[in-house]
Design an enzyme around this catalytic site. Structure first.
Site, PDB file in Angstrom:
ATOM      1  N   HIS A 109      22.871  58.781  19.394  1.00 45.59           N
ATOM      2  CA  HIS A 109      21.689  59.642  19.457  1.00 45.59           C
ATOM      3  C   HIS A 109      20.917  59.724  18.141  1.00 45.59           C
ATOM      4  O   HIS A 109      19.841  60.312  18.101  1.00 45.59           O
ATOM      5  CB  HIS A 109      22.140  61.046  19.885  1.00 45.59           C
ATOM      6  CG  HIS A 109      21.081  61.887  20.519  1.00 45.59           C
ATOM      7  ND1 HIS A 109      20.201  61.410  21.471  1.00 45.59           N
ATOM      8  CD2 HIS A 109      20.752  63.202  20.349  1.00 45.59           C
ATOM      9  CE1 HIS A 109      19.394  62.380  21.852  1.00 45.59           C
ATOM     10  NE2 HIS A 109      19.698  63.472  21.182  1.00 45.59           N
ATOM     11  N   SER A 138      14.959  63.759  20.082  1.00 49.74           N
ATOM     12  CA  SER A 138      15.651  64.561  21.089  1.00 49.74           C
ATOM     13  C   SER A 138      14.736  65.701  21.571  1.00 49.74           C
ATOM     14  O   SER A 138      13.642  65.437  22.070  1.00 49.74           O
ATOM     15  CB  SER A 138      16.979  65.068  20.522  1.00 49.74           C
ATOM     16  OG  SER A 138      17.811  65.557  21.541  1.00 49.74           O
ATOM     17  N   ASP A 147      23.446  55.892  23.485  1.00 48.10           N
ATOM     18  CA  ASP A 147      22.709  57.140  23.293  1.00 48.10           C
ATOM     19  C   ASP A 147      22.848  58.084  24.486  1.00 48.10           C
ATOM     20  O   ASP A 147      23.008  57.652  25.632  1.00 48.10           O
ATOM     21  CB  ASP A 147      21.232  56.767  23.117  1.00 48.10           C
ATOM     22  CG  ASP A 147      20.410  57.772  22.353  1.00 48.10           C
ATOM     23  OD1 ASP A 147      20.757  58.956  22.366  1.00 48.10           O
ATOM     24  OD2 ASP A 147      19.391  57.355  21.774  1.00 48.10           O
TER      25      ASP A 147
END
Length: 293
Positions: free
Chosen positions: A271, A105, A244
């Site tokens: 995610h 991320s 995601d």
């Protein structure tokens, strides 16, 4: 399994790091957590990779969260420049000449910034986990997915963005529903390290990114690196989940712009595919790391 934790002096503060596994001839894997401000906690699900692959795994809490210093009274410190400097300092402090680098991320954004703007030496390979190369594309894709929420939840999010008020109960409920769908469903039971309450991080997140995932209005609002991805010349693996925040379009955009990159799409994952399918993710990492040492 050997675990060493320590503190590194950094800019008058301290950065907490955690090293799993014994020193070996293999290049260590350095993990960059998300957020900004999410802490290293959830990466502990990857601890057993150190034993399986006889490789050190190194994770740390970036300045502003976790067991590192949290100088929330100086939010001007929460910038990409600070966090890149912290990564560079950590490599020097731990004498990490050759490493594999995994960013998840925001951590993937940090890795992309590091690779494209600083051209570091000694990066054996790069793993970009559920990340992004464009803040504007990310926001556009998440707003597209918001349209699949119930009408009343869409309206609550729209009102919050229109009024710049992100504290109303109906917005908070809608945002939680969205994040449970596409980040990770915290109503389910996960390993302790994932459920563990994190320390700090809110000021870092809101300063650098914004009030939520789809409203980037912090100092990273102009993060646009898609056209610079061609600068990345090391072996690169992109991972994402079918559900995601990093949509297949976001992941494919990175894949298309990094020559020779590979992309692994995890079915029925959001995610944190390394949490949702830990054994499969570790097996993939072992194969990748061994092939690129």
């Amino acid at each position: 399994m050997e675990i060493i934790e320590g503190k590194m002096p950094f800019m008058g503060y301290e950065t907490h790091y955690r090293i799993v596994g014994r020193r070996s001839e293999k290049s260590p894997l350095v993990l960059l957590h998300g957020g900004p401000g999410s802490t290293h906690n959830y990466f502990e699900v990857l601890d057993k990779l150190a034993k399986i692959d006889d490789r050190r795994i190194i994770m740390y809490d970036q300045l502003g969260c976790g067991n590192s210093s949290i100088p929330d009274d100086h939010p001007e410190l929460y910038t990409k420049e600070t966090w890149v400097k912290e990564l560079k300092t950590l490599r020097e402090h731990l004498a990490l000449r050759k490493i594999h680098l995994l960013g998840q991320s925001w951590g993937g954004m940090l890795a992309i910034i590091y690779m494209c703007d600083y051209h570091p030496e000694g990066i054996q390979s790069l793993i970009l986990s559920s990340t992004l190369s464009s803040a504007s594309l990310w926001s556009k894709e998440l707003h597209r997915m918001i349209k699949y929420l119930p009408i009343e939840e869409q309206a609550a999010i729209h009102r919050a963005e229109l009024t710049d008020t992100f504290t109303e109960p109906d917005y908070l409920k809608a945002n939680e529903h969205f994040m449970n769908q596409h980040a990770i469903d915290m109503k389910k039971k996960w390993p302790e390290c994932v459920m563990r309450e994190k320390k700090g991080g809110t000021v870092a997140y809101e300063t650098a990114w914004g009030p939520n995932e789809y409203t980037p209005e912090g100092n990273l609002h102009d993060y646009e690196y898609t056209d610079q991805l061609s600068k990345i010349k090391v072996p690169t693996l992109i991972t994402s989940g079918t559900d995601d925040l990093c949509t297949p379009y976001v992941a494919k955009t990175m894949h298309d712009h990094i020559a020779g990159s590979q992309w692994k799409l995890f079915e029925n994952c959001s995610h944190m595919s390394f949490v949702q399918k830990t054994d499969e993710y570790i097996a993939m990492l072992k194969k990748w790391l061994d092939a690129n040492d």
